[in-house]
Design an enzyme around this catalytic site. Sequence first.
Site, short mmCIF file in Angstrom:
data_model
loop_
_atom_site.label_atom_id
_atom_site.label_comp_id
_atom_site.label_asym_id
_atom_site.label_seq_id
_atom_site.Cartn_x
_atom_site.Cartn_y
_atom_site.Cartn_z
N GLY A 30 65.68 46.41 43.79
CA GLY A 30 64.90 47.48 44.40
C GLY A 30 63.72 46.94 45.18
O GLY A 30 63.45 47.36 46.32
N ASP A 31 62.98 46.02 44.58
CA ASP A 31 61.85 45.41 45.26
C ASP A 31 62.29 44.64 46.49
O ASP A 31 61.66 44.72 47.55
CB ASP A 31 61.13 44.44 44.31
CG ASP A 31 60.41 45.16 43.19
OD1 ASP A 31 59.35 45.75 43.45
OD2 ASP A 31 60.91 45.13 42.06
#
Length: 401
Positions: free
Chosen positions: A172-173
Amino acid sequence: MAVTSNSLPLSGVKVLEMGSLIAGPFCARILAEFGAEVIKVEVPKIGDPLRKWRALHNGTSLWWYVQSRNKKCITVDVRTKEGLEIIKSLLKECDVLIENFRPGTIAKWGLTAEALQEINPKLIVSHISGYGQSGPYSNRAGFGSIGEAMGGLRYLTGYPELPPVRVGVSIGDSIASLYSVIGILMALYYRDVRNGGGQEIDVALYEAIYSMMESLIPEYDKQGIIRERTGSIFPGIVPTNVYETSDKKHIVLAANGDNIFQRLLRVMGREDLVGDERFLSNDGRVQHQEFVESVIEEWVSRNKLDECLEILNENAIPAGTIYNAEDIMNDPHYQARDMILEMQHEDVGTMKVPGIVPKLSKTPGQVNWLGPKIGEHNLDVLKEIGLTNEMIQDMANKGVI
Protein backbone atom coordinates in the site's frame (compact mmCIF):
# COMPACT_ATOMS: atom_id res chain seq x y z
CA MET A 1 28.07 7.89 -23.69
CA ALA A 2 28.81 7.86 -19.99
CA VAL A 3 26.06 9.23 -17.80
CA THR A 4 27.15 11.88 -15.30
CA SER A 5 25.09 13.13 -12.38
CA ASN A 6 24.49 16.38 -14.27
CA SER A 7 22.94 14.56 -17.23
CA LEU A 8 20.43 12.52 -15.24
CA PRO A 9 16.78 13.33 -16.08
CA LEU A 10 16.05 15.05 -12.74
CA SER A 11 19.39 16.81 -12.41
CA GLY A 12 18.75 20.30 -11.06
CA VAL A 13 15.54 19.34 -9.27
CA LYS A 14 15.78 19.95 -5.52
CA VAL A 15 13.52 17.99 -3.16
CA LEU A 16 12.87 18.38 0.56
CA GLU A 17 11.66 15.15 2.16
CA MET A 18 9.74 15.66 5.38
CA GLY A 19 8.50 12.14 5.86
CA SER A 20 9.21 8.92 7.65
CA LEU A 21 9.02 5.15 7.22
CA ILE A 22 7.86 4.13 3.74
CA ALA A 23 5.50 6.15 1.56
CA GLY A 24 7.20 9.56 1.47
CA PRO A 25 10.78 8.26 1.68
CA PHE A 26 10.27 5.68 -1.09
CA CYS A 27 8.91 8.40 -3.37
CA ALA A 28 11.95 10.58 -2.64
CA ARG A 29 14.31 7.64 -3.14
CA ILE A 30 13.09 7.14 -6.71
CA LEU A 31 13.56 10.82 -7.50
CA ALA A 32 17.07 10.69 -6.00
CA GLU A 33 17.99 7.69 -8.15
CA PHE A 34 17.32 9.74 -11.25
CA GLY A 35 19.34 12.79 -10.30
CA ALA A 36 17.20 14.89 -7.97
CA GLU A 37 19.00 16.41 -4.99
CA VAL A 38 16.98 15.05 -2.07
CA ILE A 39 17.44 16.54 1.39
CA LYS A 40 15.82 14.34 4.03
CA VAL A 41 14.79 15.98 7.30
CA GLU A 42 14.88 13.83 10.45
CA VAL A 43 14.20 14.44 14.13
CA PRO A 44 17.47 15.24 15.95
CA LYS A 45 19.15 12.27 17.65
CA ILE A 46 16.17 9.96 16.96
CA GLY A 47 15.98 9.94 13.17
CA ASP A 48 13.50 8.15 10.95
CA PRO A 49 11.91 5.17 12.78
CA LEU A 50 12.78 3.08 9.71
CA ARG A 51 16.36 3.09 10.98
CA LYS A 52 15.17 0.47 13.52
CA TRP A 53 12.78 -1.58 11.36
CA ARG A 54 13.29 -5.23 10.40
CA ALA A 55 16.80 -6.76 10.38
CA LEU A 56 19.43 -4.55 12.03
CA HIS A 57 23.18 -4.49 11.40
CA ASN A 58 25.21 -2.80 14.14
CA GLY A 59 22.00 -1.18 15.34
CA THR A 60 20.81 0.17 11.99
CA SER A 61 18.18 -1.31 9.69
CA LEU A 62 19.50 -2.85 6.48
CA TRP A 63 16.34 -1.51 4.85
CA TRP A 64 17.43 2.02 5.78
CA TYR A 65 20.53 1.83 3.58
CA VAL A 66 18.36 1.12 0.52
CA GLN A 67 15.43 3.42 1.32
CA SER A 68 17.67 6.46 1.89
CA ARG A 69 20.31 5.95 -0.78
CA ASN A 70 21.46 9.04 -2.65
CA LYS A 71 19.83 11.32 -0.06
CA LYS A 72 21.42 14.05 2.05
CA CYS A 73 20.30 13.62 5.65
CA ILE A 74 19.91 16.56 8.01
CA THR A 75 18.35 16.83 11.47
CA VAL A 76 15.97 19.69 12.28
CA ASP A 77 13.38 20.11 15.02
CA VAL A 78 10.69 21.82 12.96
CA ARG A 79 8.66 22.53 16.09
CA THR A 80 11.20 25.15 17.17
CA LYS A 81 11.25 28.67 15.78
CA GLU A 82 14.84 28.34 14.57
CA GLY A 83 14.15 24.93 13.06
CA LEU A 84 11.12 26.23 11.17
CA GLU A 85 13.23 29.07 9.75
CA ILE A 86 15.77 26.52 8.48
CA ILE A 87 13.00 24.63 6.69
CA LYS A 88 11.59 27.83 5.19
CA SER A 89 15.04 28.82 3.92
CA LEU A 90 15.46 25.41 2.30
CA LEU A 91 12.00 25.54 0.71
CA LYS A 92 12.85 28.83 -0.99
CA GLU A 93 15.39 26.89 -3.05
CA CYS A 94 13.39 23.68 -3.50
CA ASP A 95 11.24 22.49 -6.36
CA VAL A 96 9.38 19.80 -4.42
CA LEU A 97 8.28 19.12 -0.86
CA ILE A 98 7.26 15.56 0.03
CA GLU A 99 5.47 14.87 3.31
CA ASN A 100 3.52 11.87 4.60
CA PHE A 101 2.22 13.01 7.98
CA ARG A 102 -1.41 13.09 9.05
CA PRO A 103 -3.21 15.96 7.27
CA GLY A 104 -2.73 19.26 9.05
CA THR A 105 0.52 18.28 10.78
CA ILE A 106 2.92 20.48 8.83
CA ALA A 107 0.35 23.31 8.94
CA LYS A 108 0.53 23.16 12.75
CA TRP A 109 4.28 23.67 12.45
CA GLY A 110 3.67 26.81 10.41
CA LEU A 111 3.81 25.34 6.92
CA THR A 112 0.25 26.05 5.83
CA ALA A 113 -0.67 26.08 2.15
CA GLU A 114 -0.68 29.88 2.26
CA ALA A 115 2.71 30.02 3.96
CA LEU A 116 4.23 27.61 1.43
CA GLN A 117 2.79 29.66 -1.43
CA GLU A 118 4.35 32.79 0.03
CA ILE A 119 7.72 31.10 0.60
CA ASN A 120 7.93 29.69 -2.91
CA PRO A 121 5.11 30.13 -5.47
CA LYS A 122 6.73 27.54 -7.73
CA LEU A 123 6.88 24.85 -5.03
CA ILE A 124 5.25 21.49 -5.74
CA VAL A 125 3.94 19.87 -2.55
CA SER A 126 3.13 16.16 -2.52
CA HIS A 127 1.01 15.04 0.43
CA ILE A 128 0.77 11.29 1.10
CA SER A 129 -1.65 10.20 3.82
CA GLY A 130 -3.94 7.35 4.76
CA TYR A 131 -7.22 8.88 3.61
CA GLY A 132 -6.27 12.05 1.73
CA GLN A 133 -6.34 15.72 2.66
CA SER A 134 -10.16 15.99 2.64
CA GLY A 135 -13.21 13.89 3.44
CA PRO A 136 -14.71 12.59 6.71
CA TYR A 137 -11.81 10.19 7.41
CA SER A 138 -8.97 12.58 6.60
CA ASN A 139 -7.96 13.12 10.24
CA ARG A 140 -7.68 9.41 11.00
CA ALA A 141 -4.29 7.79 11.42
CA GLY A 142 -3.64 5.56 8.44
CA PHE A 143 -0.84 3.15 7.58
CA GLY A 144 -0.43 1.14 4.39
CA SER A 145 -2.01 -1.94 5.93
CA ILE A 146 -5.20 0.01 6.63
CA GLY A 147 -5.17 1.42 3.12
CA GLU A 148 -4.84 -2.11 1.73
CA ALA A 149 -7.87 -3.16 3.76
CA MET A 150 -10.07 -0.19 2.85
CA GLY A 151 -8.91 -0.18 -0.77
CA GLY A 152 -10.21 -3.72 -1.29
CA LEU A 153 -6.97 -5.69 -1.57
CA ARG A 154 -6.99 -7.45 1.79
CA TYR A 155 -10.49 -8.83 1.24
CA LEU A 156 -9.29 -10.66 -1.86
CA THR A 157 -5.99 -11.97 -0.50
CA GLY A 158 -5.86 -15.55 0.75
CA TYR A 159 -8.14 -18.59 0.59
CA PRO A 160 -11.94 -18.45 0.90
CA GLU A 161 -12.08 -20.71 3.96
CA LEU A 162 -9.54 -18.60 5.88
CA PRO A 163 -9.46 -14.97 7.10
CA PRO A 164 -7.90 -12.38 4.75
CA VAL A 165 -4.11 -12.16 4.84
CA ARG A 166 -1.63 -9.44 3.94
CA VAL A 167 0.74 -9.33 1.01
CA GLY A 168 4.27 -9.99 2.28
CA VAL A 169 5.49 -6.42 1.73
CA SER A 170 4.09 -2.95 2.44
CA ILE A 171 2.47 -2.75 -0.96
CA GLY A 172 0.00 0.00 0.00
CA ASP A 173 2.75 2.43 0.92
CA SER A 174 4.82 1.56 -2.13
CA ILE A 175 1.99 2.02 -4.62
CA ALA A 176 1.10 5.35 -3.02
CA SER A 177 4.77 6.33 -3.39
CA LEU A 178 4.68 5.56 -7.09
CA TYR A 179 1.55 7.66 -7.57
CA SER A 180 3.32 10.48 -5.76
CA VAL A 181 6.27 10.19 -8.16
CA ILE A 182 3.88 10.29 -11.12
CA GLY A 183 2.12 13.33 -9.69
CA ILE A 184 5.40 15.15 -9.06
CA LEU A 185 6.65 14.52 -12.59
CA MET A 186 3.37 15.74 -14.10
CA ALA A 187 3.41 18.82 -11.87
CA LEU A 188 7.01 19.60 -12.85
CA TYR A 189 6.06 19.33 -16.52
CA TYR A 190 3.05 21.60 -16.01
CA ARG A 191 5.16 24.13 -14.11
CA ASP A 192 8.25 24.17 -16.30
CA VAL A 193 6.92 23.44 -19.78
CA ARG A 194 3.50 25.09 -19.55
CA ASN A 195 4.47 27.83 -17.07
CA GLY A 196 1.74 26.69 -14.70
CA GLY A 197 3.40 27.45 -11.37
CA GLY A 198 3.44 25.22 -8.29
CA GLN A 199 0.61 23.06 -7.01
CA GLU A 200 -0.34 20.47 -4.39
CA ILE A 201 -0.61 16.72 -4.94
CA ASP A 202 -2.93 14.66 -2.75
CA VAL A 203 -2.25 10.90 -2.62
CA ALA A 204 -4.31 8.69 -0.30
CA LEU A 205 -3.05 5.21 0.55
CA TYR A 206 -6.48 3.60 0.23
CA GLU A 207 -7.07 5.27 -3.14
CA ALA A 208 -3.72 4.08 -4.46
CA ILE A 209 -4.79 0.49 -3.71
CA TYR A 210 -8.35 1.06 -4.89
CA SER A 211 -7.07 2.21 -8.27
CA MET A 212 -5.44 -1.22 -8.74
CA MET A 213 -8.62 -3.21 -8.19
CA GLU A 214 -9.39 -3.83 -11.86
CA SER A 215 -13.10 -4.42 -12.56
CA LEU A 216 -14.14 -4.75 -8.90
CA ILE A 217 -16.60 -1.83 -8.94
CA PRO A 218 -18.23 -2.21 -12.39
CA GLU A 219 -18.78 -5.91 -11.72
CA TYR A 220 -20.63 -5.06 -8.52
CA ASP A 221 -22.48 -2.15 -10.08
CA LYS A 222 -23.80 -3.98 -13.14
CA GLN A 223 -24.05 -7.58 -11.93
CA GLY A 224 -23.99 -7.45 -8.12
CA ILE A 225 -20.77 -9.47 -8.01
CA ILE A 226 -18.70 -9.20 -4.83
CA ARG A 227 -15.32 -10.58 -5.70
CA GLU A 228 -14.10 -13.08 -3.09
CA ARG A 229 -10.83 -14.73 -2.09
CA THR A 230 -9.87 -17.50 -4.48
CA GLY A 231 -6.46 -18.66 -3.27
CA SER A 232 -3.92 -19.13 -6.04
CA ILE A 233 -6.29 -18.99 -9.01
CA PHE A 234 -7.27 -15.82 -10.83
CA PRO A 235 -11.08 -15.65 -11.04
CA GLY A 236 -12.48 -15.31 -14.53
CA ILE A 237 -9.13 -15.96 -16.23
CA VAL A 238 -8.21 -19.60 -16.97
CA PRO A 239 -5.69 -21.11 -16.60
CA THR A 240 -3.53 -19.12 -14.18
CA ASN A 241 -2.49 -21.10 -11.14
CA VAL A 242 0.26 -22.73 -9.09
CA TYR A 243 0.86 -26.46 -9.59
CA GLU A 244 2.95 -29.04 -7.75
CA THR A 245 5.57 -30.98 -9.69
CA SER A 246 6.70 -34.58 -9.19
CA ASP A 247 9.67 -33.40 -7.09
CA LYS A 248 7.29 -31.54 -4.73
CA LYS A 249 8.16 -28.09 -6.02
CA HIS A 250 5.80 -25.48 -7.39
CA ILE A 251 5.44 -23.85 -10.75
CA VAL A 252 3.39 -20.83 -11.76
CA LEU A 253 1.74 -21.44 -15.12
CA ALA A 254 -0.23 -18.77 -16.99
CA ALA A 255 -1.62 -20.12 -20.25
CA ASN A 256 -4.69 -17.89 -20.38
CA GLY A 257 -4.07 -16.59 -23.88
CA ASP A 258 -6.20 -18.51 -26.38
CA ASN A 259 -3.34 -19.53 -28.69
CA ILE A 260 -1.09 -20.21 -25.72
CA PHE A 261 -3.60 -22.63 -24.26
CA GLN A 262 -3.79 -24.52 -27.53
CA ARG A 263 0.00 -24.91 -27.45
CA LEU A 264 -0.20 -26.11 -23.86
CA LEU A 265 -2.67 -28.82 -24.84
CA ARG A 266 -0.23 -30.11 -27.47
CA VAL A 267 2.68 -29.97 -25.00
CA MET A 268 0.66 -32.02 -22.52
CA GLY A 269 -0.17 -34.59 -25.17
CA ARG A 270 -3.85 -33.70 -25.20
CA GLU A 271 -4.32 -33.39 -28.95
CA ASP A 272 -7.83 -34.70 -28.37
CA LEU A 273 -8.73 -31.33 -26.83
CA VAL A 274 -6.98 -29.13 -29.39
CA GLY A 275 -9.62 -27.17 -31.31
CA ASP A 276 -12.38 -28.17 -28.90
CA GLU A 277 -14.84 -25.25 -28.92
CA ARG A 278 -15.15 -25.40 -25.13
CA PHE A 279 -11.54 -24.27 -24.73
CA LEU A 280 -10.94 -21.93 -27.66
CA SER A 281 -11.65 -18.78 -25.67
CA ASN A 282 -11.34 -17.70 -22.06
CA ASP A 283 -15.08 -17.52 -21.33
CA GLY A 284 -15.41 -21.16 -22.39
CA ARG A 285 -12.48 -22.26 -20.25
CA VAL A 286 -13.96 -20.42 -17.28
CA GLN A 287 -17.11 -22.54 -17.58
CA HIS A 288 -14.98 -25.70 -17.50
CA GLN A 289 -12.29 -24.48 -15.09
CA GLU A 290 -12.33 -27.56 -12.86
CA PHE A 291 -11.68 -29.85 -15.81
CA VAL A 292 -8.97 -27.59 -17.26
CA GLU A 293 -7.21 -27.44 -13.89
CA SER A 294 -7.33 -31.22 -13.49
CA VAL A 295 -5.71 -31.78 -16.90
CA ILE A 296 -2.85 -29.41 -16.08
CA GLU A 297 -2.38 -30.76 -12.57
CA GLU A 298 -2.11 -34.30 -13.90
CA TRP A 299 0.55 -33.36 -16.45
CA VAL A 300 2.61 -31.21 -14.09
CA SER A 301 2.55 -33.86 -11.37
CA ARG A 302 4.28 -36.32 -13.73
CA ASN A 303 7.26 -34.03 -14.38
CA LYS A 304 10.00 -32.42 -12.31
CA LEU A 305 10.14 -28.65 -12.00
CA ASP A 306 13.14 -28.23 -14.32
CA GLU A 307 11.54 -30.49 -16.91
CA CYS A 308 8.31 -28.50 -16.83
CA LEU A 309 10.12 -25.19 -17.17
CA GLU A 310 12.26 -26.38 -20.07
CA ILE A 311 9.28 -27.73 -22.03
CA LEU A 312 7.05 -24.73 -21.36
CA ASN A 313 9.72 -22.12 -22.12
CA GLU A 314 10.66 -23.88 -25.36
CA ASN A 315 7.02 -23.62 -26.44
CA ALA A 316 6.55 -19.97 -25.42
CA ILE A 317 4.16 -20.78 -22.61
CA PRO A 318 4.55 -18.36 -19.65
CA ALA A 319 5.77 -20.29 -16.63
CA GLY A 320 8.17 -19.80 -13.77
CA THR A 321 9.26 -20.94 -10.36
CA ILE A 322 8.53 -19.05 -7.14
CA TYR A 323 11.65 -17.19 -6.01
CA ASN A 324 12.85 -16.47 -2.51
CA ALA A 325 15.72 -14.07 -1.72
CA GLU A 326 18.39 -16.72 -2.39
CA ASP A 327 16.86 -17.55 -5.77
CA ILE A 328 16.87 -13.88 -6.74
CA MET A 329 20.49 -13.41 -5.68
CA ASN A 330 21.68 -16.38 -7.74
CA ASP A 331 19.59 -15.81 -10.85
CA PRO A 332 21.68 -14.93 -13.96
CA HIS A 333 18.90 -12.79 -15.45
CA TYR A 334 18.82 -10.52 -12.40
CA GLN A 335 22.58 -10.22 -12.61
CA ALA A 336 22.65 -9.57 -16.36
CA ARG A 337 20.19 -6.69 -15.98
CA ASP A 338 22.07 -5.07 -13.06
CA MET A 339 19.26 -5.72 -10.63
CA ILE A 340 21.72 -6.81 -7.93
CA LEU A 341 24.16 -3.97 -7.20
CA GLU A 342 27.18 -4.30 -4.94
CA MET A 343 27.84 -1.20 -2.86
CA GLN A 344 30.27 -0.15 -0.15
CA HIS A 345 29.38 1.50 3.15
CA GLU A 346 31.68 2.23 6.06
CA ASP A 347 29.27 0.69 8.60
CA VAL A 348 28.36 -2.50 6.73
CA GLY A 349 31.21 -3.04 4.29
CA THR A 350 30.18 -4.59 0.98
CA MET A 351 26.44 -5.04 0.57
CA LYS A 352 24.22 -6.15 -2.28
CA VAL A 353 21.14 -4.01 -2.88
CA PRO A 354 18.34 -3.87 -5.46
CA GLY A 355 19.02 -2.24 -8.81
CA ILE A 356 17.08 0.64 -10.33
CA VAL A 357 13.68 0.58 -12.04
CA PRO A 358 12.80 1.77 -14.67
CA LYS A 359 15.71 1.53 -17.11
CA LEU A 360 16.21 4.58 -19.30
CA SER A 361 18.34 4.14 -22.42
CA LYS A 362 19.98 7.59 -22.42
CA THR A 363 19.72 8.71 -18.79
CA PRO A 364 19.66 5.63 -16.53
CA GLY A 365 19.45 6.14 -12.80
CA GLN A 366 22.37 5.71 -10.44
CA VAL A 367 23.11 4.66 -6.88
CA ASN A 368 25.87 6.89 -5.56
CA TRP A 369 25.77 6.12 -1.84
CA LEU A 370 23.71 4.18 0.68
CA GLY A 371 21.65 5.61 3.53
CA PRO A 372 23.63 8.19 5.54
CA LYS A 373 24.11 8.53 9.28
CA ILE A 374 21.81 10.78 11.31
CA GLY A 375 22.65 14.39 10.50
CA GLU A 376 25.53 13.43 8.23
CA HIS A 377 24.94 16.35 5.88
CA ASN A 378 24.03 19.03 8.43
CA LEU A 379 27.13 21.13 7.82
CA ASP A 380 27.02 20.95 4.02
CA VAL A 381 23.32 21.69 3.67
CA LEU A 382 23.03 24.36 6.36
CA LYS A 383 26.08 26.26 5.13
CA GLU A 384 24.46 26.47 1.70
CA ILE A 385 21.59 28.49 3.18
CA GLY A 386 23.98 30.91 4.92
CA LEU A 387 24.51 29.45 8.38
CA THR A 388 27.99 29.74 9.85
CA ASN A 389 29.86 27.04 11.79
CA GLU A 390 29.14 28.97 15.00
CA MET A 391 25.41 29.18 14.28
CA ILE A 392 25.24 25.50 13.42
CA GLN A 393 27.08 24.53 16.60
CA ASP A 394 24.81 26.76 18.68
CA MET A 395 21.73 25.12 17.20
CA ALA A 396 23.20 21.69 17.85
CA ASN A 397 23.78 22.63 21.48
CA LYS A 398 20.14 23.74 21.79
CA GLY A 399 18.83 20.54 20.17
CA VAL A 400 17.42 22.40 17.16
CA ILE A 401 19.47 20.20 14.83
